[in-house]
Write a protein that holds these residues in place. Structure first.
Motif, short mmCIF file in Angstrom:
data_model
loop_
_atom_site.label_atom_id
_atom_site.label_comp_id
_atom_site.label_asym_id
_atom_site.label_seq_id
_atom_site.Cartn_x
_atom_site.Cartn_y
_atom_site.Cartn_z
N TYR A 72 42.10 45.55 42.08
CA TYR A 72 40.90 44.75 41.76
C TYR A 72 40.44 43.99 42.98
O TYR A 72 39.25 43.94 43.31
CB TYR A 72 41.20 43.75 40.64
CG TYR A 72 41.32 44.30 39.26
CD1 TYR A 72 40.29 45.02 38.67
CD2 TYR A 72 42.48 44.06 38.52
CE1 TYR A 72 40.41 45.51 37.38
CE2 TYR A 72 42.61 44.54 37.23
CZ TYR A 72 41.57 45.27 36.66
OH TYR A 72 41.70 45.74 35.39
N VAL A 73 41.40 43.36 43.66
CA VAL A 73 41.06 42.56 44.84
C VAL A 73 40.53 43.46 45.95
O VAL A 73 39.57 43.09 46.65
CB VAL A 73 42.28 41.74 45.31
CG1 VAL A 73 42.03 41.09 46.66
CG2 VAL A 73 42.64 40.68 44.28
N ILE A 74 41.10 44.62 46.14
CA ILE A 74 40.63 45.54 47.18
C ILE A 74 39.17 45.93 46.95
O ILE A 74 38.35 45.88 47.86
CB ILE A 74 41.54 46.78 47.26
CG1 ILE A 74 42.88 46.41 47.86
CG2 ILE A 74 40.88 47.90 48.05
CD1 ILE A 74 43.92 47.51 47.75
N PHE A 75 38.86 46.31 45.70
CA PHE A 75 37.48 46.70 45.40
C PHE A 75 36.52 45.52 45.53
O PHE A 75 35.42 45.65 46.06
CB PHE A 75 37.38 47.31 44.01
CG PHE A 75 37.97 48.68 43.90
CD1 PHE A 75 37.70 49.65 44.83
CD2 PHE A 75 38.83 48.99 42.85
CE1 PHE A 75 38.24 50.92 44.74
CE2 PHE A 75 39.38 50.26 42.74
CZ PHE A 75 39.09 51.22 43.69
N ALA A 76 36.93 44.36 45.05
CA ALA A 76 36.08 43.18 45.14
C ALA A 76 35.88 42.76 46.59
O ALA A 76 34.78 42.34 46.98
CB ALA A 76 36.67 42.02 44.33
N LEU A 77 36.92 42.87 47.41
CA LEU A 77 36.80 42.52 48.82
C LEU A 77 35.87 43.48 49.55
O LEU A 77 35.05 43.06 50.37
CB LEU A 77 38.18 42.51 49.48
CG LEU A 77 38.23 42.09 50.94
CD1 LEU A 77 37.73 40.65 51.09
CD2 LEU A 77 39.64 42.21 51.47
N LEU A 78 35.98 44.76 49.24
CA LEU A 78 35.08 45.75 49.85
C LEU A 78 33.62 45.42 49.50
O LEU A 78 32.76 45.39 50.38
CB LEU A 78 35.44 47.15 49.35
CG LEU A 78 34.54 48.27 49.86
CD1 LEU A 78 35.38 49.34 50.52
CD2 LEU A 78 33.75 48.87 48.72
N ILE A 79 33.38 45.14 48.24
CA ILE A 79 32.01 44.83 47.81
C ILE A 79 31.54 43.51 48.41
O ILE A 79 30.40 43.40 48.87
CB ILE A 79 31.93 44.83 46.27
CG1 ILE A 79 32.14 46.25 45.75
CG2 ILE A 79 30.58 44.28 45.80
CD1 ILE A 79 32.33 46.34 44.25
N PHE A 80 32.41 42.51 48.44
CA PHE A 80 32.03 41.22 49.02
C PHE A 80 31.68 41.36 50.50
O PHE A 80 30.66 40.85 50.96
CB PHE A 80 33.16 40.20 48.86
CG PHE A 80 32.94 38.94 49.64
CD1 PHE A 80 32.01 38.01 49.21
CD2 PHE A 80 33.64 38.70 50.80
CE1 PHE A 80 31.78 36.86 49.93
CE2 PHE A 80 33.42 37.55 51.53
CZ PHE A 80 32.48 36.63 51.10
N PHE A 81 32.52 42.05 51.24
CA PHE A 81 32.29 42.19 52.68
C PHE A 81 30.96 42.87 52.98
O PHE A 81 30.16 42.37 53.76
CB PHE A 81 33.45 42.97 53.31
CG PHE A 81 33.28 43.20 54.77
CD1 PHE A 81 33.53 42.20 55.68
CD2 PHE A 81 32.84 44.43 55.24
CE1 PHE A 81 33.36 42.41 57.04
CE2 PHE A 81 32.67 44.66 56.59
CZ PHE A 81 32.92 43.64 57.49
N PHE A 82 30.73 44.00 52.33
CA PHE A 82 29.53 44.76 52.65
C PHE A 82 28.27 44.15 52.04
O PHE A 82 27.18 44.36 52.58
CB PHE A 82 29.70 46.22 52.24
CG PHE A 82 30.54 46.99 53.21
CD1 PHE A 82 30.00 47.44 54.40
CD2 PHE A 82 31.88 47.22 52.95
CE1 PHE A 82 30.78 48.12 55.31
CE2 PHE A 82 32.66 47.91 53.85
CZ PHE A 82 32.12 48.36 55.04
N SER A 83 28.37 43.40 50.97
CA SER A 83 27.18 42.73 50.44
C SER A 83 26.86 41.47 51.22
O SER A 83 25.75 40.95 51.13
CB SER A 83 27.35 42.41 48.95
OG SER A 83 28.40 41.49 48.74
N SER A 84 27.82 40.97 52.00
CA SER A 84 27.57 39.79 52.83
C SER A 84 26.96 40.14 54.18
O SER A 84 26.29 39.30 54.80
CB SER A 84 28.88 39.03 53.04
OG SER A 84 29.37 38.55 51.83
#
Length: 171
Positions: free
Chosen positions: A47-59
């Motif tokens: 969950y954290v890996i997917f959320a981190l990927l999305i957070f990084f690229f949406s930022s």
């Protein structure tokens, strides 16, 4: 019209990055409490890996939009106005080129993951859609970078220690 598009793209990126960081925090909280009780959150790291990927690229588009990059300029405060504008134009062009290359790499990686059928470890979800989403956020970053390139010559650049131009010394 372009400002409306900019505003909506910024809001989408802000909402997605905000939701993903909240998801990361909630997963970490629930997992830490669950570990103390002997019932960890299954797949919590994924969950954290997917959320981190999305957070990084949406930022990334938000950083590009706000021109909030980390810059190291040894003598940039000493540039004259013309040289400062040339430097700003050059760095803006290089930003667009670098983001374009980065976006191409992301989409190429998504294509490879799709072709090989790569799945996540715990939930066995296909990885390609997540990387493809990252590529879409990179395209939004390019949109903002091109917009910044278009207005770079109009942006005032305060240079408190700048060497004065010849026309500045005549006054």
């Amino acid at each position: 019209m372009l400002y409306v598009i900019d505003r909506w793209l910024g809001r989408i990126c802000l909402a997605v990055s905000g939701v993903s960081i909240i998801v990361m925090a909630l997963v970490a909280f629930v997992d830490s409490i669950g570990r103390k009780l002997g019932h960890p959150l299954y797949g919590g790291s994924e969950y954290v890996i997917f959320a981190l990927l999305i957070f990084f690229f949406s930022s990334i588009p938000l950083v590009v939009r706000d021109d909030s990059h980390i810059r190291v300029g040894l003598f940039s405060d000493l540039y004259k106005r013309r040289l400062s504008r040339i430097e700003a134009l050059f760095t803006s062009i290089m930003e667009v080129v670098a983001l374009g290359f980065f976006t191409w790499m992301i989409f190429d990686q998504a294509d490879r993951l799709e072709r090989f059928g790569t799945l996540s470890v715990f939930f066995e979800l296909p990885m390609a859609p997540f990387v493809f989403l990252a590529g879409i956020f990179c395209l939004i970053a390019i949109w903002f970078a091109v917009h910044n390139l278009w207005i770079v010559h109009r942006q005032p650049r305060p240079r408190p220690h700048a060497i004065p131009d010849d026309e500045d010394t005549d006054a």
